[in-house]
Write an enzyme that holds these catalytic residues in place. Sequence first.
Site, PDB file in Angstrom:
ATOM      1  N   ARG A  45       0.824  -1.209   0.000  1.00 61.57           N
ATOM      2  CA  ARG A  45       0.000   0.000   0.000  1.00 61.57           C
ATOM      3  C   ARG A  45       0.858   1.259   0.000  1.00 61.57           C
ATOM      4  NH1 ARG A  45      -4.825  -2.397   2.536  1.00 61.57           N
ATOM      5  NH2 ARG A  45      -6.541  -0.929   2.660  1.00 61.57           N
ATOM      6  N   ARG A  85      -9.879   7.343   4.297  1.00 60.18           N
ATOM      7  CA  ARG A  85      -9.189   6.216   3.648  1.00 60.18           C
ATOM      8  C   ARG A  85      -8.927   6.516   2.178  1.00 60.18           C
ATOM      9  NH1 ARG A  85     -13.027   1.534   4.743  1.00 60.18           N
ATOM     10  NH2 ARG A  85     -11.515   0.220   3.683  1.00 60.18           N
TER      11      ARG A  85
HETATM   12  P1  AMP Z   1      -8.473  -3.504   4.016  1.00 56.81           P
HETATM   13  O1  AMP Z   1      -9.301  -4.640   4.505  1.00 56.81           O
HETATM   14  O2  AMP Z   1      -7.456  -3.929   2.996  1.00 56.81           O
HETATM   15  O3  AMP Z   1      -9.298  -2.326   3.569  1.00 56.81           O
HETATM   16  O4  AMP Z   1      -7.599  -2.997   5.267  1.00 56.81           O
HETATM   17  C1  AMP Z   1      -8.239  -2.496   6.439  1.00 56.81           C
HETATM   18  C2  AMP Z   1      -7.254  -1.622   7.217  1.00 56.81           C
HETATM   19  O5  AMP Z   1      -6.127  -2.412   7.613  1.00 56.81           O
HETATM   20  C3  AMP Z   1      -6.659  -0.463   6.438  1.00 56.81           C
HETATM   21  O6  AMP Z   1      -7.492   0.686   6.414  1.00 56.81           O
HETATM   22  C4  AMP Z   1      -5.354  -0.227   7.217  1.00 56.81           C
HETATM   23  O7  AMP Z   1      -5.616   0.421   8.448  1.00 56.81           O
HETATM   24  C5  AMP Z   1      -4.925  -1.650   7.545  1.00 56.81           C
HETATM   25  N1  AMP Z   1      -4.069  -2.231   6.474  1.00 56.81           N
HETATM   26  C6  AMP Z   1      -4.340  -3.294   5.673  1.00 56.81           C
HETATM   27  N2  AMP Z   1      -3.334  -3.540   4.827  1.00 56.81           N
HETATM   28  C7  AMP Z   1      -2.392  -2.596   5.069  1.00 56.81           C
HETATM   29  C8  AMP Z   1      -1.131  -2.292   4.511  1.00 56.81           C
HETATM   30  N3  AMP Z   1      -0.620  -3.006   3.485  1.00 56.81           N
HETATM   31  N4  AMP Z   1      -0.435  -1.239   5.015  1.00 56.81           N
HETATM   32  C9  AMP Z   1      -0.924  -0.510   6.047  1.00 56.81           C
HETATM   33  N5  AMP Z   1      -2.117  -0.729   6.609  1.00 56.81           N
HETATM   34  C10 AMP Z   1      -2.862  -1.758   6.139  1.00 56.81           C
END
Ligand code: AMP
Length: 215
Positions: free
Chosen positions: A88, A170
Amino acid sequence: MRLVLLGAPGCGKGTLAILLEAKYGFVHISTGDILRKNLEDKTDLGLRAEAFMNEGELVPDALIIDMVKERLREDDVVKGFLMDGFPRTIPQADEFDKMLSALGLKLDVALFIKVDDETVFRRLTNRRTCRACGKILSLLNIAPGTENCSACGGELYHRDDDTESVIHHRLEIYKEQTEPLVAWYKKKGLLRTVEVEGHYMPEDTFKSTEAALNL
Ligand code: AMP
């Protein structure tokens, strides 16, 4: 095949990954899912990540990188994998390259799922997840008043970070920190793009993806 899925929150990466895993057997590695499991189990990692996640902030790179390194040590990755939600940031992508070279592996494709902000916003506010089987559903695609998962009958919930103010935040973070990866992978010659139109169904994105990947 080893694949990175790129795209804004709510672009459909998770659903697409589940469909690809079911048909082709690539292992679906979602950093968001791993973090949510750690949160539920109240592990040290979960406790350190919780505040960032609830605010819609990125969890610090060092924590994420260690977590992914550990996941890539598991045997199932030989089947090929789909990274969903990682990398990310550019530093994560750099580290990911190093991890793969250390394992003697290389990435085949970075698939960018392109979608406009309005669609993302509508989809996240309507997104529901099944507590029992993890299926992701949209209130836009199910009959009004439906309260349970269409696959297993489990209870549906709305993620804490899918509220309006957190979604705005986000999206901002996505544009600042994650979108530059599109150009980064393009430069490496690994980028393929699938465009998602406003009223799409997951199966449509799946078909466009199969075509883009020559599957
Ligand atoms: P997601 O389910 O991929 O939308 O991830 C949910 C949350 O997890 C994100 O909003 C971040 O807070 C954290 N997160 C997930 N993957 C990452 C990543 N590669 N780097 C940093 N934070 C992450």
